[in-house]
Scaffold this active site. Structure first.
Site, PDB file in Angstrom:
ATOM      1  N   LYS A 167       0.829  -1.216   0.000  1.00 34.48           N
ATOM      2  CA  LYS A 167       0.000   0.000   0.000  1.00 34.48           C
ATOM      3  C   LYS A 167       0.859   1.260   0.000  1.00 34.48           C
ATOM      4  CE  LYS A 167      -3.199  -3.103   1.465  1.00 34.48           C
ATOM      5  NZ  LYS A 167      -2.898  -4.545   1.590  1.00 34.48           N
ATOM      6  N   LYS A 190      -8.520   0.346   5.183  1.00 33.30           N
ATOM      7  CA  LYS A 190      -7.871  -0.958   5.260  1.00 33.30           C
ATOM      8  C   LYS A 190      -6.552  -0.866   6.020  1.00 33.30           C
ATOM      9  CE  LYS A 190      -6.404  -0.345   0.404  1.00 33.30           C
ATOM     10  NZ  LYS A 190      -6.457  -0.947  -0.942  1.00 33.30           N
ATOM     11  N   ARG A 250      -5.335  -5.983 -12.395  1.00 31.44           N
ATOM     12  CA  ARG A 250      -3.958  -6.375 -12.072  1.00 31.44           C
ATOM     13  C   ARG A 250      -3.116  -6.274 -13.340  1.00 31.44           C
ATOM     14  NH1 ARG A 250      -1.422  -9.536  -8.439  1.00 31.44           N
ATOM     15  NH2 ARG A 250      -2.360  -8.037  -6.984  1.00 31.44           N
ATOM     16  N   ARG A 256     -10.504  -7.898 -11.853  1.00 25.41           N
ATOM     17  CA  ARG A 256     -11.155  -8.738 -10.851  1.00 25.41           C
ATOM     18  C   ARG A 256     -12.427  -8.024 -10.405  1.00 25.41           C
ATOM     19  NH1 ARG A 256      -5.689  -8.651  -7.699  1.00 25.41           N
ATOM     20  NH2 ARG A 256      -5.945  -6.547  -8.528  1.00 25.41           N
ATOM     21  N   ARG A 268     -15.598  -5.755  -2.930  1.00 26.67           N
ATOM     22  CA  ARG A 268     -14.197  -6.096  -3.152  1.00 26.67           C
ATOM     23  C   ARG A 268     -14.057  -6.968  -4.398  1.00 26.67           C
ATOM     24  NH1 ARG A 268     -13.063  -9.005   2.371  1.00 26.67           N
ATOM     25  NH2 ARG A 268     -15.061  -9.896   1.702  1.00 26.67           N
ATOM     26  N   ASP A 271      -2.057  -2.763  -8.956  1.00 23.81           N
ATOM     27  CA  ASP A 271      -3.507  -2.796  -8.839  1.00 23.81           C
ATOM     28  C   ASP A 271      -4.043  -1.429  -9.231  1.00 23.81           C
ATOM     29  OD1 ASP A 271      -3.331  -5.382  -8.007  1.00 23.81           O
ATOM     30  OD2 ASP A 271      -3.828  -4.984  -5.908  1.00 23.81           O
ATOM     31  N   GLU A 312      -2.283  -0.133  -5.399  1.00 23.21           N
ATOM     32  CA  GLU A 312      -1.260  -0.929  -4.722  1.00 23.21           C
ATOM     33  C   GLU A 312      -0.165  -1.299  -5.715  1.00 23.21           C
ATOM     34  OE1 GLU A 312      -2.464  -4.301  -2.415  1.00 23.21           O
ATOM     35  OE2 GLU A 312      -4.186  -3.265  -1.517  1.00 23.21           O
ATOM     36  N   ASN A 371       2.311  -4.487  -5.864  1.00 28.50           N
ATOM     37  CA  ASN A 371       2.529  -5.802  -5.260  1.00 28.50           C
ATOM     38  C   ASN A 371       3.879  -6.362  -5.703  1.00 28.50           C
ATOM     39  OD1 ASN A 371      -0.272  -6.791  -3.998  1.00 28.50           O
ATOM     40  ND2 ASN A 371      -0.664  -5.522  -5.789  1.00 28.50           N
TER      41      ASN A 371
END
Length: 316
Positions: free
Chosen positions: A126, A161, A211, A226, A234, A274, A282, A284
Site C-alpha cells: 500500500k 484498510k 492487475r 477482478r 471487493r 492494482d 497498490e 505488489n
C-alpha cells in the site's frame, strides 16, 4: 546454460495449480531445462555468514491429480548459477523479514534473487503506491482515528484498510453517516497504535480491480480485471471476484510508465500493479499473481517472458 532455480514458497502441496503463478514459473523453468529445487518451509539459514537452504530436487507437471515430486532434502549453499524465486505469500512478519536478510547474503554470494530482497523490505504494497502520488486517488495514512475520520468526512465515501492485509481481508467501505465508522477506525488502528489507510472510494471498482503485471518494468499487454460479485464491493479473487482479461488501456500504460522504471532500477523484476479506474491503489512485489488466468484467456506465456528476462541477466 541450465540454471538452478531455487523456489521459496508456501507449501507446494496446498496450492491450486490452475491459479498459482509460482507454479507457472516452475513449469516454464523446467520446460527450459533448468533444475528445480524446493526450499523446505522455514528452510533458510546462515552458517558462519554463508546463506544456506534445506532444499529438495523438484519435478512438476500440470496435473491436479499430482503436480509435484520431491527428492531428498539436503543442504544447498547459495551461489552463482542460481535463480532464487522468493514467492512466499504475506504476512510480512518478522520471520519473512529475516528471510530477506538471508537472501541478501545469497545475492552477495552470486545468486540472482527475484525479487530483490532489499526491495521486498522497502515496498509495502500500500505504501509503495504513494511513491507515485500522481497516479493515486486521494489517500490518508495515519494512526490517528480523528485524522482518518476527518478524511472520511471530506470525501464522503471511503475505503479503509490495514497496511498488512492481503486477499481483501479487513477492507471496509464507509460512507457519510456510517454509525460504525468509529469502531472501524478503532479496530484498524488498534486504538491509535497501528497505521491504517483511508482512500477515496473509486466507483469504477464495479468494472473491476485491474492487475497489471510488469516484467523488468515493462507491462504485459493484458491485465486481469477482478470484478466484484453480488453484494460484494471487493474485487479480490480471494473474496469471490470474477477474473476477466482485458487489453491495457492508455491510462493503464501511463501508470505502468510512471512506476516501471523505478521498479526496474530497484531490482523488482516481477511486479503487480492494482489499478481501479484511472488510479493506482497498490504495488505488489511479494508474490504477484494472475499469470495462469491471463495465459489461459489470451494464449500467453507470461512466465516465459519472465525467464527470457532472467536468462538475459540482471536488469540494468
Amino acid at each position: 546454460m541450465p540454471l538452478d532455480v531455487v523456489v521459496v514458497m508456501d507449501p507446494i502441496g496446498s496450492i491450486k495449480i490452475a491459479k498459482d503463478t509460482t507454479f507457472a514459473m516452475l513449469l516454464e523453468a523446467q520446460r527450459r531445462g533448468h533444475r528445480l529445487h524446493y526450499v523446505r518451509p522455514g528452510g533458510l539459514s546462515l552458517r558462519d555468514g554463508r546463506a544456506l537452504a534445506i532444499a529438495a530436487p523438484l519435478r512438476v507437471r500440470d496435473d491436479k491429480a499430482g503436480w509435484f515430486e520431491l527428492g531428498d532434502y539436503a543442504e544447498l549453499p547459495f551461489g552463482p548459477g542460481q535463480v532464487v524465486l522468493m514467492r512466499k505469500d504475506p504476512p510480512f512478519d518478522g520471520e519473512y523479514l529475516y528471510d530477506t536478510h538471508i537472501l541478501d547474503m545469497a545475492k552477495a554470494a552470486g545468486a540472482e534473487v527475484v525479487n530483490n530482497p532489499q526491495g521486498l523490505r522497502d515496498f509495502n504494497e500500500k505504501l509503495a503506491a504513494q511513491l507515485f502520488p500522481q497516479c493515486c486517488p486521494p489517500t490518508r495514512i495515519s494512526r490517528d482515528p480523528a485524522e482518518l475520520k476527518a478524511f472520511a468526512a471530506e470525501h464522503g465515501r471511503v475505503v479503509l484498510k490495514p497496511l498488512d492485509g492481503m486477499g481483501g481481508r479487513s477492507i471496509f467501505l464507509s460512507q457519510a453517516g456510517d454509525p460504525n465508522l468509529n469502531v472501524i477506525l478503532e479496530t484498524l488502528t488498534e486504538g491509535g497504535r497501528k497505521l491504517a489507510l483511508a482512500q477515496r472510494y473509486i466507483p469504477e471498482i464495479t468494472e473491476g480491480d485491474k492487475r497489471i503485471l510488469l516484467i523488468d518494468g515493462v507491462p504485459v499487454d493484458y491485465c486481469l480485471a477482478r470484478i466484484p460479485q453480488g453484494d460484494e464491493f471487493r474485487g479480490n479473487l480471494a473474496a469471490g471476484g470474477r477474473g476477466e482479461g482485458r487489453p491495457l488501456g492508455e491510462r493503464d500504460r501511463w501508470i505502468a510508465a510512471q512506476v516501471g522504471p523505478e521498479m526496474r532500477r530497484r531490482g523488482m523484476r516481477f511486479v503487480g500493479l492494482d489499478v481501479i479506474g484511472d488510479y493506482l491503489t497498490e504495488v505488489n512485489v511479494t508474490s504477484p499473481t494472475c499469470v495462469r488466468e491471463l495465459d489461459a484467456q489470451f494464449g500467453l506465456n507470461i512466465a516465459g517472458l519472465l525467464f527470457d528476462a532472467i536468462e538475459a541477466g540482471p536488469a540494468a
